[in-house]
Design a protein around this motif. Structure first.
Motif, PDB file in Angstrom:
ATOM      1  N   SER A 179     -21.892  53.170 -15.829  1.00 37.08           N
ATOM      2  CA  SER A 179     -22.455  52.086 -15.013  1.00 37.08           C
ATOM      3  C   SER A 179     -22.820  50.884 -15.875  1.00 37.08           C
ATOM      4  O   SER A 179     -22.600  49.731 -15.476  1.00 37.08           O
ATOM      5  N   ALA A 180     -23.363  51.141 -17.060  1.00 37.72           N
ATOM      6  CA  ALA A 180     -23.736  50.047 -17.954  1.00 37.72           C
ATOM      7  C   ALA A 180     -22.501  49.237 -18.362  1.00 37.72           C
ATOM      8  O   ALA A 180     -22.513  48.000 -18.334  1.00 37.72           O
ATOM      9  N   SER A 182     -19.603  49.164 -16.768  1.00 39.56           N
ATOM     10  CA  SER A 182     -19.011  48.544 -15.578  1.00 39.56           C
ATOM     11  C   SER A 182     -19.724  47.252 -15.227  1.00 39.56           C
ATOM     12  O   SER A 182     -19.094  46.240 -14.876  1.00 39.56           O
ATOM     13  N   TYR A 183     -21.064  47.261 -15.330  1.00 45.71           N
ATOM     14  CA  TYR A 183     -21.799  46.024 -15.063  1.00 45.71           C
ATOM     15  C   TYR A 183     -21.517  44.972 -16.126  1.00 45.71           C
ATOM     16  O   TYR A 183     -21.262  43.805 -15.807  1.00 45.71           O
ATOM     17  N   ARG A 184     -21.559  45.389 -17.392  1.00 45.19           N
ATOM     18  CA  ARG A 184     -21.302  44.419 -18.476  1.00 45.19           C
ATOM     19  C   ARG A 184     -19.923  43.796 -18.311  1.00 45.19           C
ATOM     20  O   ARG A 184     -19.736  42.594 -18.571  1.00 45.19           O
ATOM     21  N   ASN A 185     -18.957  44.569 -17.851  1.00 47.96           N
ATOM     22  CA  ASN A 185     -17.607  44.036 -17.676  1.00 47.96           C
ATOM     23  C   ASN A 185     -17.539  42.974 -16.589  1.00 47.96           C
ATOM     24  O   ASN A 185     -16.670  42.093 -16.618  1.00 47.96           O
ATOM     25  N   THR A 186     -18.441  43.052 -15.607  1.00 49.59           N
ATOM     26  CA  THR A 186     -18.437  42.017 -14.567  1.00 49.59           C
ATOM     27  C   THR A 186     -18.792  40.647 -15.138  1.00 49.59           C
ATOM     28  O   THR A 186     -18.537  39.624 -14.504  1.00 49.59           O
ATOM     29  N   LEU A 187     -19.372  40.616 -16.335  1.00 49.47           N
ATOM     30  CA  LEU A 187     -19.788  39.362 -16.962  1.00 49.47           C
ATOM     31  C   LEU A 187     -18.711  38.766 -17.867  1.00 49.47           C
ATOM     32  O   LEU A 187     -18.957  37.751 -18.530  1.00 49.47           O
ATOM     33  N   ASN A 197     -12.596  45.364 -14.650  1.00 54.29           N
ATOM     34  CA  ASN A 197     -12.927  46.789 -14.579  1.00 54.29           C
ATOM     35  C   ASN A 197     -11.716  47.605 -14.114  1.00 54.29           C
ATOM     36  O   ASN A 197     -11.709  48.144 -13.005  1.00 54.29           O
TER      37      ASN A 197
END
Length: 268
Positions: A179-180, A182-187, A197
């Motif tokens: 999850s960490a 996946s979220y960082r990749n959205t940035l 992702n």
């Protein structure tokens, strides 16, 4: 992507980038082939922080340096799974950091690993280098971004090699790590949203809430987001966990694991 270099006299074996740069840039990762260490650490263990006999480790280092004409080097990092990249200067020797860089000749950047990802970078002009210890924690916290920023180079001019690390087939993580990332990749704003992702970055395992993570793929996303062309990213073609004859692996062997060493420097 990578090539194997063997020295028959010593029995040593290296993994090196197969990139279109001159011999002025020396870059490689050691294997455990050859060396003086015995028992659990049998081979070319480079890690003084392990439970190996330190005399064996120093003998291994001496053999490697002599065999491959490595410039004398006493600069080593105290790797702490951080996002820090420091210049190779005496005042930062043994600093708690996970990457180092220099534009000086005959000055190796050295990274120790045993499953974590070594990332070696230089530029088209062959006048600056950095070595990065990119375990998942450091990768998540932007050690690659910080290291590339320190070089102050046009990303289009950078060449990257991803050295031997644990591959996706063996790298199991929990949902919280997935999850960490996946979220960082959205940035990753320089990539199209649909490319940030990819589904194949994380594959569910037979264990509930666990996934196999592609650390090579995660690193490539970060590098591409910085503007480094995928065609200038090499390596990512070994698995330390799955090849016990060639590599040490902490996830496989725990405290009985030795350490590999990755070097990059500008030759005189």
């Amino acid at each position: 992507m990578s090539k194997i270099i063997k020295d028959d006299a010593s029995g040593l074996e290296l993994i090196a980038p197969n990139w279109p740069l001159s011999s002025r840039i020396k870059a490689f990762t050691t294997t455990r082939k050859g060396g003086s260490s015995q028992g659990d650490f049998a081979g070319l263990n480079f890690g003084l922080s392990t439970n190996d006999d330190p005399r064996s480790v120093m003998a291994n280092r001496d053999l490697l340096y002599k065999t491959f004409n490595i410039p004398p080097n006493d600069f080593f990092l105290t790797q702490i799974h951080s996002n820090l990249c420091v210049p190779i200067l005496p005042k930062w020797n043994h600093a708690g950091a996970d990457a180092s860089y220099t534009d000086k000749i005959n000055t190796p950047s050295v990274i120790l690993t045993a499953d974590c990802l070594p990332v070696l970078i230089t530029n088209r002009q062959e006048n600056i280098v950095t070595g990065i210890h990119a375990g998942w924690r450091s990768l998540l916290m932007d050690v690659i971004e910080n290291s590339v920023a320190a070089l102050k180079q046009d990303p289009q001019d950078l060449f990257v090699w991803l050295g031997p690390a644990i591959s996706q087939k063996a790298f199991e993580i929990g949902l919280e790590v997935k999850s960490a990332f996946s979220y960082r990749n959205t940035l990753l704003q320089n990539l199209p949203a649909a490319d940030r992702n990819p589904e194949n970055l994380f594959i569910p395992t037979k264990n509930t809430g666990k996934y196999y993570a592609d650390i090579y793929g995660l690193a490539k996303l970060r590098l591409q987001n910085l503007g480094i062309p995928l065609s200038q990213i090499y390596g990512g073609d070994f698995c330390t966990y799955s090849d016990p004859d060639r590599f040490y692996s902490y996830r496989r062997d725990g405290n009985k694991s030795g350490r590999l060493a990755s070097f990059i420097w500008i030759d005189a």
